[in-house]
Enzyme design. Structure first.
Site, PDB file in Angstrom:
ATOM      1  N   ASP A 240      40.919   5.114  38.428  1.00 51.19           N
ATOM      2  CA  ASP A 240      39.618   4.675  37.932  1.00 51.19           C
ATOM      3  C   ASP A 240      38.587   4.712  39.057  1.00 51.19           C
ATOM      4  O   ASP A 240      38.865   4.313  40.188  1.00 51.19           O
ATOM      5  CB  ASP A 240      39.761   3.243  37.390  1.00 51.19           C
ATOM      6  CG  ASP A 240      38.518   2.736  36.719  1.00 51.19           C
ATOM      7  OD1 ASP A 240      38.144   3.289  35.676  1.00 51.19           O
ATOM      8  OD2 ASP A 240      37.922   1.761  37.232  1.00 51.19           O
TER       9      ASP A 240
ATOM     10  N   GLU B  14      39.033   9.899  38.285  1.00 52.83           N
ATOM     11  CA  GLU B  14      37.778   9.848  37.531  1.00 52.83           C
ATOM     12  C   GLU B  14      36.620   9.876  38.525  1.00 52.83           C
ATOM     13  O   GLU B  14      36.496   8.993  39.374  1.00 52.83           O
ATOM     14  CB  GLU B  14      37.708   8.568  36.701  1.00 52.83           C
ATOM     15  CG  GLU B  14      36.382   8.390  35.974  1.00 52.83           C
ATOM     16  CD  GLU B  14      36.152   6.965  35.493  1.00 52.83           C
ATOM     17  OE1 GLU B  14      35.568   6.806  34.408  1.00 52.83           O
ATOM     18  OE2 GLU B  14      36.553   6.004  36.192  1.00 52.83           O
TER      19      GLU B  14
END
Length: 549
Positions: free
Chosen positions: A208, A277
């Site tokens: 993330d 990401e």
């Protein structure tokens, strides 16, 4: 025997893989509390395997106060009781592996929950052993925040703490303080949490906000974002975060060395992978190239380039050619939907009757692109974004920016399994954490199983087609000149050449086949018929032509 089998594991399984994202709280509830759980994932894994995907990616299931639905972690090495236990996780992973599915889990290591023991200790004084584990800074002489940095979730990116009499940095919620990766002890601690799951047998990690780990040590202010005179490029939402050029609060050069440490750890295990990401505005593709090139950092990354409203040939070609020009030996993972954006069928359709057509064309296009791909639960049913009332919202981002932006709950509603069952088979309880829309229930898995031309059937057939052609897994990709209304390219590997021409418009289009291509043998893709008339490929609206060269 086991050791001999282990030697046959493909270390590059992730290259060209199809990854299915599961949002645990919305997948399947087995306890009747209206919240999905890990045993529910185990129960529904045969459906996932039937799609022909290679791996699952689980959004966070760690111990958490759930202020941001699990992206605020208070214990990286345990399962939150709402999802089950570590034993449940082990059983789920064993079943996934039995079905031939790799298991990727979310690692949210740029920040923790403010209830994490590390932060509780860090904020207690300026002299405790973890005092420097988070980003703390003194106020300016007038008492204001150290920099002008903003939070993605609205407001300043700094919060005052009366105990330490300092500000701490948070890129997201106030309850999500940022870790200080300039401290080697923090890096070591985070790598230990990764090692915990590697030892448990997970096959990879989705990282993330992977470019948010480091901040500028000099605490310099971000300059304003400069747009052209007509404001081109400015986001249309009401979040002022987009008004800054984020030079100093993320994407710092020190991140490279940490990613190398992370890769070295994964390389000490067999056949593990990372997908990062990258959210870096107009610099995203360059950052992606930096993080994946060289085989010593991340295995692959994805950006937000295909997670917006654009679904036209010139835009897709521009993104793909930019990647080809900037990423040498790195790798990209593409997606049209995930847990943070409006479902792509809603973004791409211009009329309700296009729903199935757009859903089918989207997966056909995604499967033909060079790179790995991520699918988001429910897209194999052609689900649209759920329309929710304000009182139904659970997403802090949506609540903060309502009504200008409705948040992310519309893509997070429960998965629909049985059209006629209460709550579409998601739970036996009386209530679900988010409503199940009636128009979703009618498209449930069991309803589409009985329809030979369903979106679900198309996904299975399309992914089987992709898997049957090595050129689509990791073959080369060469674009052909067309008018800007058509997207044409050739995928090639070991002598196999496949031509694709996509018409993403709402008008029929013709594509004159270049004579240099030689013999063109039309190939009917699942759901689409390829037609040639006198050397011209004939395409209907929202159509694709395929041929073997």
């Amino acid at each position: 025997m086991a050791s001999e089998m282990a030697k046959t594991v493909d270390a590059n399984w992730w290259r060209g893989a199809v990854i299915y994202q599961i949002y645990p709280r919305s997948f399947q509830d087995t306890t009747g509390d209206g919240l999905g759980d890990i045993r529910g994932i185990t129960e529904r894994l045969p459906h996932v395997a039937s799609l022909g995907v290679d791996a699952i990616w689980l959004s966070p299931f760690f111990t958490s106060p759930m202020a941001d639905m699990g992206y605020d972690v208070s214990d990286y090495c345990n399962v939150d009781p709402m999802f089950g236990t570590l034993a449940d996780f082990d059983e789920m992973m064993e079943e996934a592996h039995r079905l031939g599915l790799k298991v990727i889990i979310d690692q949210v290591i740029s920040h923790t929950s403010d209830r994490h023991p590390w932060f509780i200790e860090s904020r207690s004084s300026r002299t405790n052993p973890k005092a420097d584990w988070y980003v703390w800074a003194d106020p300016k002489p007038d008492g204001t925040a150290p920099t002008n940095w903003l939070s993605i979730f609205g407001g300043p990116g700094w919060e005052w703490d009366g105990v330490r009499k300092q500000y701490y940095m948070h890129n997201f919620l106030i309850s999500q303080p940022d870790l200080n990766f300039h401290n080697p002890e923090v890096q070591d601690a985070m790598l230990d949490t990764v090692r915990f799951w590697l030892d448990r047998g997970v096959d990879g990690f989705r990282l993330d906000t992977v470019n948010y780990y480091f901040h500028d040590k000099q605490l310099r202010n971000n300059p304003p974002m400069v747009y052209d005179t007509e404001g081109a490029g400015m986001e249309t939402d009401t979040n002022p975060y987009s008004m800054q050029n984020h030079l100093y609060d993320k994407t710092q050069p020190e991140n490279i060395e940490f990613l190398k440490r992370l890769r070295s750890l994964l390389d000490s295990y067999e056949a593990r992978a990372t997908v990062g990401e990258v959210g870096d505005g107009p610099r995203s593709l360059n950052t992606l190239a930096l993080y994946t090139t060289g085989n010593d950092k991340l295995h692959m990354c994805y950006t937000f380039d295909f997670l917006g409203p654009a679904f036209d040939a010139s835009y897709i070609r521009n993104v793909m050619t930019t990647v080809a020009d900037t990423v040498s030996n790195g790798w990209v993972c593409w997606a049209f939907s995930n847990h943070d954006v409006i479902r792509h069928v809603t973004r791409f359709i211009e009329a309700p009757e296009e729903q199935d057509r757009v859903a089918k064309l989207s997966i056909t296009l995604l499967s033909a692109l060079r790179g790995s791909i991520c699918l988001y639960q429910g897209e194999e049913l052609g689900l649209t974004e759920a329309e929710l009332e304000f009182e139904d919202l659970r997403d802090p981002y949506g609540i903060r920016f309502w009504p200008a932006f409705k948040g992310r709950d519309g893509c997070r509603t429960p998965m629909v399994w049985e059209a006629q069952a209460p709550h579409a088979g998601f739970t036996t309880g009386s209530k679900t954490w988010l409503p199940v829309p009636a128009n979703h229930a009618s498209r449930a898995v069991d309803a589409q199983e009985a329809m030979p031309d369903s979106v679900l059937d198309h996904y299975r057939a399309t992914l089987a087609f992709r898997k049957a052609h090595a050129a689509l897994i990791d073959g080369d990709m060469t674009f052909l000149d067309t008018n800007q209304d058509l997207l044409a390219f050739v995928r090639e590997k070991r002598g196999e050449k496949l031509l694709f021409v996509f018409n993403l418009t709402r008008q029929p289009q013709d594509f004159t086949l270049p004579t240099r291509l030689g013999d063109v043998l039309p190939v009917d893709l699942p759901g689409f018929t390829s037609r040639i008339e006198a050397g011209v490929a004939k395409l209907d609206a929202l159509d694709v032509f395929c041929a073997r060269l």
